[in-house]
Design an enzyme around this catalytic site. Structure first.
Site, PDB file in Angstrom:
ATOM      1  N   CYS A   1     -18.627  30.330   4.547  1.00 26.27           N
ATOM      2  CA  CYS A   1     -18.448  32.075   3.820  1.00 26.27           C
ATOM      3  C   CYS A   1     -18.671  32.888   2.822  1.00 26.27           C
ATOM      4  O   CYS A   1     -18.837  31.403   1.499  1.00 26.27           O
ATOM      5  CB  CYS A   1     -16.194  31.821   3.615  1.00 26.27           C
ATOM      6  SG  CYS A   1     -16.286  33.118   3.481  1.00 26.27           S
TER       7      CYS A   1
ATOM      8  N   CYS B   1     -17.899  33.995   0.335  1.00 19.13           N
ATOM      9  CA  CYS B   1     -17.242  35.010  -0.749  1.00 19.13           C
ATOM     10  C   CYS B   1     -16.750  34.130  -1.687  1.00 19.13           C
ATOM     11  O   CYS B   1     -15.455  34.072  -2.179  1.00 19.13           O
ATOM     12  CB  CYS B   1     -16.166  36.499  -0.275  1.00 19.13           C
ATOM     13  SG  CYS B   1     -15.883  36.528   1.073  1.00 19.13           S
TER      14      CYS B   1
ATOM     15  N   CYS C   1     -16.841  29.712   8.971  1.00 21.52           N
ATOM     16  CA  CYS C   1     -16.355  30.889   9.348  1.00 21.52           C
ATOM     17  C   CYS C   1     -16.252  31.173  11.111  1.00 21.52           C
ATOM     18  O   CYS C   1     -16.684  30.470  11.555  1.00 21.52           O
ATOM     19  CB  CYS C   1     -17.453  32.230   9.334  1.00 21.52           C
ATOM     20  SG  CYS C   1     -16.384  34.320   9.658  1.00 21.52           S
TER      21      CYS C   1
ATOM     22  N   CYS D   1     -13.069  30.932   8.785  1.00 19.73           N
ATOM     23  CA  CYS D   1     -12.370  30.126   8.167  1.00 19.73           C
ATOM     24  C   CYS D   1     -11.122  29.088   7.939  1.00 19.73           C
ATOM     25  O   CYS D   1     -10.499  30.645   8.750  1.00 19.73           O
ATOM     26  CB  CYS D   1     -12.300  30.452   6.482  1.00 19.73           C
ATOM     27  SG  CYS D   1     -11.615  31.769   5.478  1.00 19.73           S
TER      28      CYS D   1
ATOM     29  N   CYS E   1      -9.425  39.447   5.936  1.00 18.00           N
ATOM     30  CA  CYS E   1      -9.718  37.973   5.214  1.00 18.00           C
ATOM     31  C   CYS E   1     -10.020  38.282   3.568  1.00 18.00           C
ATOM     32  O   CYS E   1     -10.293  39.810   3.379  1.00 18.00           O
ATOM     33  CB  CYS E   1     -10.602  37.487   5.716  1.00 18.00           C
ATOM     34  SG  CYS E   1     -12.324  38.088   6.532  1.00 18.00           S
TER      35      CYS E   1
HETATM   36  S1  SF4 Z   1     -12.502  34.770   7.871  1.00 13.77           S
HETATM   37 FE1  SF4 Z   1     -13.463  35.928   5.927  1.00 13.77          FE
HETATM   38  S2  SF4 Z   1     -12.803  35.380   4.634  1.00 13.77           S
HETATM   39 FE2  SF4 Z   1     -13.135  33.943   6.372  1.00 13.77          FE
HETATM   40  S3  SF4 Z   1     -15.060  32.497   6.658  1.00 13.77           S
HETATM   41 FE3  SF4 Z   1     -15.060  34.466   7.668  1.00 13.77          FE
HETATM   42  S4  SF4 Z   1     -15.377  36.146   5.985  1.00 13.77           S
HETATM   43 FE4  SF4 Z   1     -15.333  34.442   5.445  1.00 13.77          FE
END
Ligand code: SF4
Length: 93
Positions: A52, A54, A69, A71, A84
């Site tokens: 991810c 972020c 991802c 996640c 998300c």
């Molecule tokens: S689902 Fe969204 S928050 Fe989770 S890893 Fe992927 S991009 Fe990041």
């Protein structure tokens, strides 16, 4: 060696398929979407897996697996917040 653009296309294709399968949609803001996709692509190039963009990579394989991802947090976040944490996936088709 893949170019960043090619890696981004792979990530985009994953995200589109995953969203369709789960009944989500991708961020409708194409600039924001591109930023998340680029973040995932860069991490994929650097680490071999799409961590991810972020979240913080701790350097602990077991812990870090949770933030590949998609996640482990995204479903709860989408239910609760509508998207998300990275705003890649949004609730609803
Ligand atoms: S689902 Fe969204 S928050 Fe989770 S890893 Fe992927 S991009 Fe990041």
């Amino acid at each position: 060696m893949m170019t960043l653009e090619e890696t981004k296309e792979k990530v985009r294709s994953y995200a589109e398929k995953y969203a369709a399968k789960k009944g989500f949609h991708l961020n409708p803001n194409s600039e924001e979407l591109d930023m998340v996709i680029e973040g995932l692509a860069k991490r994929r190039e650097q680490y071999g897996v799409q961590y991810c963009p972020c979240r913080i990579i701790l350097g602990d394989k077991t812990e870090d697996r949770k933030i590949i991802c998609p996640c482990i947090y995204h479903e709860e976040e989408i239910q609760r917040d509508g998207s998300c944490h990275c705003e890649l996936f949004f609730k609803g088709e």
